[in-house]
Design an enzyme around this catalytic site. Structure first.
Site, PDB file in Angstrom:
ATOM      1  CG  HIS A   1       9.009  10.734  12.966  1.00 18.74           C
ATOM      2  ND1 HIS A   1       8.223   9.594  12.914  1.00 18.74           N
ATOM      3  CD2 HIS A   1       8.173  11.759  12.732  1.00 18.74           C
ATOM      4  CE1 HIS A   1       6.977   9.930  12.660  1.00 18.74           C
ATOM      5  NE2 HIS A   1       6.911  11.242  12.540  1.00 18.74           N
ATOM      6  CG  ASN A   2       9.042   5.667  13.441  1.00 24.85           C
ATOM      7  OD1 ASN A   2       8.749   6.691  12.828  1.00 24.85           O
ATOM      8  ND2 ASN A   2       8.797   4.467  12.955  1.00 24.85           N
TER       9      ASN A   2
ATOM     10  CB  SER B   1       6.496  10.114   8.875  1.00 21.62           C
ATOM     11  OG  SER B   1       5.524   9.979   9.889  1.00 21.62           O
TER      12      SER B   1
ATOM     13  CE  LYS C   1       8.996   7.471   9.488  1.00 20.84           C
ATOM     14  NZ  LYS C   1       8.651   6.187   9.950  1.00 20.84           N
TER      15      LYS C   1
ATOM     16  CD  GLU D   1       4.860   6.813  15.098  1.00 23.64           C
ATOM     17  OE1 GLU D   1       5.285   7.465  14.115  1.00 23.64           O
ATOM     18  OE2 GLU D   1       4.548   5.609  15.011  1.00 23.64           O
TER      19      GLU D   1
ATOM     20  NE  ARG E   1       4.307   1.330  21.126  1.00 19.64           N
ATOM     21  CZ  ARG E   1       4.209   1.677  19.853  1.00 19.64           C
ATOM     22  NH1 ARG E   1       4.363   0.773  18.903  1.00 19.64           N
ATOM     23  NH2 ARG E   1       3.982   2.924  19.513  1.00 19.64           N
TER      24      ARG E   1
ATOM     25  CB  VAL F   1      -1.056  -0.034   1.129  1.00 17.17           C
ATOM     26  CG1 VAL F   1      -0.428   0.047   2.492  1.00 17.17           C
ATOM     27  CG2 VAL F   1      -2.071   1.070   0.928  1.00 17.17           C
TER      28      VAL F   1
HETATM   29  C1  6PG Z   1       5.014   6.834  10.358  1.00 17.80           C
HETATM   30  C2  6PG Z   1       4.962   5.634  11.231  1.00 17.80           C
HETATM   31  C3  6PG Z   1       5.154   4.411  10.422  1.00 17.80           C
HETATM   32  C4  6PG Z   1       4.637   3.163  11.087  1.00 17.80           C
HETATM   33  C5  6PG Z   1       5.461   2.707  12.210  1.00 17.80           C
HETATM   34  C6  6PG Z   1       4.655   2.030  13.274  1.00 17.80           C
HETATM   35  O1  6PG Z   1       5.831   7.673  10.653  1.00 17.80           O
HETATM   36  O2  6PG Z   1       4.229   6.901   9.404  1.00 17.80           O
HETATM   37  O3  6PG Z   1       5.947   5.703  12.213  1.00 17.80           O
HETATM   38  O4  6PG Z   1       6.499   4.377  10.036  1.00 17.80           O
HETATM   39  O5  6PG Z   1       3.342   3.340  11.468  1.00 17.80           O
HETATM   40  O6  6PG Z   1       6.349   1.789  11.672  1.00 17.80           O
HETATM   41  O7  6PG Z   1       5.553   1.487  14.119  1.00 17.80           O
HETATM   42  P1  6PG Z   1       5.215   0.369  15.165  1.00 17.80           P
HETATM   43  O8  6PG Z   1       4.563  -0.757  14.431  1.00 17.80           O
HETATM   44  O9  6PG Z   1       6.562   0.021  15.708  1.00 17.80           O
HETATM   45  O10 6PG Z   1       4.296   1.013  16.143  1.00 17.80           O
END
Ligand code: 6PG
Length: 475
Positions: free
Chosen positions: A189-190, A129, A186, A193, A292, A13
């Protein structure tokens, strides 16, 4: 037929949506997927009347592209990326470039960039992202790698990226730096997140299980928070929606039927590992990853809950008075979490020679990405005003914000502790603040112990740094 400007390999996707995004900005596209069925399905269902040409062999795909070839690879991180590169390499010519848009480990990107640059090809490891919708309509893009390759790609990337209001540049893309810089940023960033998501989960826990808020009320409160300068963000916005969502099967609120065991794909864990390796404390992000992991031990927790009881206290205060305190606690913790993430990027930038422009990172995170938030403008300003800023918490706007709110932040943590509600990311954030702001920590004792049992030596408070002493403790 005219040659295609841009090629995409990998039609899951994200690959499909990025291909459609690039095409929608007026660039002719070529696509290729290893299994032809996927390509046929994409062409029949999503590429009708679009300037997209499908190839069914890699050779044919490469031939469709104008030079220098620009090939975006959207396959699973790890081995599959190397397999595609190995297939492409002998077919490409000097100056052509491969872009890896997956969540690859930055060390792999470092290696791939070196290998490909040595053969005259360009390589761009690009963080993308924004999930599926972002990929289609405008993601935040974090490209790093071969600078000349980025220059070739810039006109396309600038068009497909999310656009925001910003006096410097509206497109949420910038060249991050050489080698693995894009994927490093990135990854962080995660990590941020993960931190944001866990902090929001803890606020939810306190509001729901501490103060007893209903889902309707949570929807209202989060909706209000999303209107504030401090918390306005994509993650608060989607949480607002989530609290209102009904489950078609039961008619109840869907959130109450979702199992509390969180998944993860690894980027949060990599961030923590990098923090440890580079010696940058990122406890909020670590707490988020750990939360988690703990959540995933569902069966074990269910069994333990029958044996280990908590304080058993119920809340009896003024709910309305506590809601803004939880908001303040969330904001203070969030500031600490971003301070940690930005400090990690700054250190990696020094260590790996990335030369990352921190205000630019804050700017490209303002739109398209998962952590997009109003307060990134302030972060951008903080690093623009002082590029040498050692920590975000020392920037005037953040310093005052946290000092003004530390009272309620501490109260909320005490309330959670009294009620036995786990708040690992809130607590780690406050501990970060309380450690960072103190000139003296108790590690004088740690040093004494190390010297006592292992003759590891110590420095003295009354002597210059760098002079080491050892004591025969038993004499
Ligand atoms: C983004 C997200 C994307 C993805 C992650 C989810 O920036 O669009 O971070 O990269 O949703 O990989 O990560 P987890 O599965 O580790 O929560």
């Amino acid at each position: 037929m005219t040659k295609r400007t841009f090629g995409v390999i990998g039609l899951a996707v994200m690959g499909e949506n990025l291909a459609l995004n690039v095409e929608s900005r007026g660039f002719p596209i070529a696509v290729y997927n290893r299994s032809p069925n996927k390509t046929e399905k994409f062409m029949a269902e999503r590429a009708v009347d679009k300037d997209i040409k499908a190839a069914y062999t890699v050779e044919e795909f490469v031939q469709l592209l104008e030079r220098p070839r620009k090939i975006l690879v959207m396959v699973k991180a790890g081995g599959p990326v190397d397999a595609v590169i190995d297939e492409l390499k002998p077919l490409l010519e000097a100056g052509d470039m491969i872009i890896d848009g997956g969540n690859s480990l930055y060390e792999d990107t470092e290696r791939r960039t070196k290998d490909l640059e040595a053969t005259g090809l360009g390589f761009v490891g690009m963080g993308v992202s924004g999930g599926e919708e972002g990929a289609l309509l405008g993601p935040s893009l974090m490209p790093g790698g071969t600078p000349t390759a980025y220059k070739e790609l810039e006109p396309i990337l600038t068009k497909i990226a999310a656009q925001v209001e910003d006096p410097d540049n509206p497109a949420c893309v910038t060249f991050i730096g050489p080698g693995g810089a894009g994927h490093y940023v990135k990854m962080v960033h995660n990590g941020i997140e993960y931190g944001d998501m866990q902090l929001i989960a803890e606020a939810y826990d306190i509001l729901k299980n501490g103060l007893g808020l209903s889902n309707e009320k949570l929807h209202e409160v989060f909706g209000q928070w999303n209107q504030t300068d401090e918390l306005n963000s994509f993650l608060i916005e989607i949480s607002t929606d989530i609290f209102a969502k009904k489950d078609p099967e039961t008619g109840g609120h869907l959130i109450d039927y979702i199992l509390d065991a969180a998944g993860q794909k690894g980027t949060g864990r990599w961030t923590v590992m990098s923090g440890l390796e580079l010696g940058v404390p990122i406890p909020t992000i670590y707490a988020a990853v750990n939360a988690r992991v703990m959540s995933s031990l569902k069966e074990e927790r269910v069994a333990a809950s029958g044996q280990l009881s908590g304080p058993g206290k119920t809340f009896s205060g003024d709910v309305e008075a506590w809601i803004p305190k939880v908001r303040d606690a969330l904001y203070c913790s969030k500031m600490c979490s971003y301070a940690q993430g930005m400090a990690l990027i700054a250190k990696a930038s020094q260590e790996f020679g990335y030369d990352v422009n921190l205000p630019e990172i804050a700017r490209i995170w303002k739109g398209g990405c998962i952590i997009r938030a109003g307060f990134l403008d302030k972060i951008k300003k903080a690093f623009k005003d002082n590029p040498q800023l050692p920590n975000l918490l020392l920037a005037p706007e953040f310093k005052q914000s946290i000092l003004d709110r530390q009272g309620p932040w501490r109260e909320v943590l005490m309330l959670a502790n009294e009620m036995g509600i786990a708040v690992p990311a809130f607590s780690s954030s406050l501990d970060y603040f309380d450690s960072y702001r103190r000139a003296v920590l108790p590690q004088n004792l740690t040093q004494a112990q190390r010297d006592y049992f292992g003759a590891h030596t110590y420095e003295r408070t009354d002597k210059p740094r760098g002079e080491f002493f050892h004591t025969e403790w038993l004499d």
